[in-house]
Design a protein around this motif. Structure first.
Motif, PDB file in Angstrom:
ATOM      1  N   PRO A 174       0.818  -1.229   0.000  1.00  0.00           N
ATOM      2  CA  PRO A 174       0.000   0.000   0.000  1.00  0.00           C
ATOM      3  C   PRO A 174       0.845   1.268   0.000  1.00  0.00           C
ATOM      4  N   THR A 175       1.948   1.252   0.713  1.00  0.00           N
ATOM      5  CA  THR A 175       2.831   2.424   0.756  1.00  0.00           C
ATOM      6  C   THR A 175       3.445   2.681  -0.608  1.00  0.00           C
ATOM      7  N   ILE A 176       3.867   1.627  -1.261  1.00  0.00           N
ATOM      8  CA  ILE A 176       4.469   1.770  -2.591  1.00  0.00           C
ATOM      9  C   ILE A 176       3.428   2.253  -3.597  1.00  0.00           C
ATOM     10  N   LYS A 177       2.213   1.713  -3.532  1.00  0.00           N
ATOM     11  CA  LYS A 177       1.151   2.164  -4.438  1.00  0.00           C
ATOM     12  C   LYS A 177       0.849   3.643  -4.223  1.00  0.00           C
ATOM     13  N   LYS A 178       0.831   4.077  -2.981  1.00  0.00           N
ATOM     14  CA  LYS A 178       0.563   5.490  -2.665  1.00  0.00           C
ATOM     15  C   LYS A 178       1.680   6.368  -3.224  1.00  0.00           C
ATOM     16  N   TRP A 179       2.930   5.939  -3.036  1.00  0.00           N
ATOM     17  CA  TRP A 179       4.060   6.715  -3.530  1.00  0.00           C
ATOM     18  C   TRP A 179       4.006   6.837  -5.051  1.00  0.00           C
ATOM     19  N   ILE A 180       3.682   5.751  -5.727  1.00  0.00           N
ATOM     20  CA  ILE A 180       3.591   5.774  -7.193  1.00  0.00           C
ATOM     21  C   ILE A 180       2.475   6.706  -7.637  1.00  0.00           C
ATOM     22  N   ALA A 181       1.332   6.646  -6.956  1.00  0.00           N
ATOM     23  CA  ALA A 181       0.209   7.518  -7.305  1.00  0.00           C
ATOM     24  C   ALA A 181       0.565   8.986  -7.114  1.00  0.00           C
ATOM     25  N   GLU A 182       1.339   9.295  -6.084  1.00  0.00           N
ATOM     26  CA  GLU A 182       1.744  10.681  -5.839  1.00  0.00           C
ATOM     27  C   GLU A 182       2.831  11.132  -6.808  1.00  0.00           C
ATOM     28  N   ALA A 183       3.719  10.234  -7.193  1.00  0.00           N
ATOM     29  CA  ALA A 183       4.847  10.597  -8.055  1.00  0.00           C
ATOM     30  C   ALA A 183       4.478  10.665  -9.527  1.00  0.00           C
ATOM     31  N   ARG A 184       3.471   9.907  -9.946  1.00  0.00           N
ATOM     32  CA  ARG A 184       3.116   9.833 -11.368  1.00  0.00           C
ATOM     33  C   ARG A 184       2.868  11.209 -11.997  1.00  0.00           C
ATOM     34  N   PRO A 185       2.051  12.100 -11.390  1.00  0.00           N
ATOM     35  CA  PRO A 185       1.833  13.412 -12.015  1.00  0.00           C
ATOM     36  C   PRO A 185       3.121  14.221 -12.171  1.00  0.00           C
ATOM     37  N   LYS A 186       4.034  14.099 -11.205  1.00  0.00           N
ATOM     38  CA  LYS A 186       5.304  14.823 -11.305  1.00  0.00           C
ATOM     39  C   LYS A 186       6.116  14.323 -12.490  1.00  0.00           C
ATOM     40  N   PHE A 187       6.195  13.002 -12.648  1.00  0.00           N
ATOM     41  CA  PHE A 187       6.945  12.435 -13.767  1.00  0.00           C
ATOM     42  C   PHE A 187       6.306  12.800 -15.100  1.00  0.00           C
ATOM     43  N   GLN A 229      11.905  18.863  -7.576  1.00  0.00           N
ATOM     44  CA  GLN A 229      10.737  18.042  -7.237  1.00  0.00           C
ATOM     45  C   GLN A 229      11.109  16.656  -6.745  1.00  0.00           C
ATOM     46  N   LEU A 230      12.100  16.050  -7.352  1.00  0.00           N
ATOM     47  CA  LEU A 230      12.438  14.674  -7.018  1.00  0.00           C
ATOM     48  C   LEU A 230      13.552  14.584  -5.973  1.00  0.00           C
ATOM     49  N   GLY A 231      14.144  15.702  -5.631  1.00  0.00           N
ATOM     50  CA  GLY A 231      15.221  15.713  -4.644  1.00  0.00           C
ATOM     51  C   GLY A 231      14.730  15.830  -3.222  1.00  0.00           C
ATOM     52  N   GLY A 232      13.448  15.599  -3.029  1.00  0.00           N
ATOM     53  CA  GLY A 232      12.897  15.720  -1.679  1.00  0.00           C
ATOM     54  C   GLY A 232      12.908  17.168  -1.250  1.00  0.00           C
TER      55      GLY A 232
END
Length: 116
Positions: free
Chosen positions: A23-36, A57-60
């Motif tokens: 679930p954590t990985i799915k959430k991270w992917i869902a949040e990162a997808r628009p940025k990518f 954006q990707l450097g935290g």
């Protein structure tokens, strides 16, 4: 320990990890997808800005954009911890984005952007 035992342990750890962290990985992917997706689209129109934005954006929370000049395609990013500046610029002579340590004044005179 035999090879079969090792394979069983790897499988159990893998399945357990997927159950615990899935679930954590799915959430991270869902949040990162628009940025990518934004960076991919931006890289087509302004690759220099896409590189600078991607670093921020990707450097935290490590980087911040401190100067942006869309007309001349040059962008300065600061590493918050050290204060080090990195400038991304469009090298018209080589028709490619480049980086240099420092602010806009560190861009070589012969590499000034002539628009892309």
């Amino acid at each position: 320990m035999g090879c079969t035992s090792l394979i069983v342990i790897v499988v159990v750890v893998g399945v357990g990890g997927a159950i615990l962290f899935g679930p954590t990985i799915k959430k991270w992917i869902a949040e990162a997808r628009p940025k990518f997706e934004k960076l991919a689209e931006q890289s087509k129109t302004n690759p220099t800005r896409a590189l600078a934005d991607g670093m921020v954006q990707l450097g935290g929370d490590r980087f911040e954009m401190v100067a942006a000049d869309d007309e001349h395609k040059r962008y300065t990013v600061r590493e918050k911890k050290s204060g080090q500046l990195i400038t991304f610029y469009w090298d018209a002579k080589e028709n490619a984005p480049k980086t240099v340590q420092g602010d806009f004044s560190a861009i070589p005179a012969d590499a000034k952007a002539s628009g892309r």
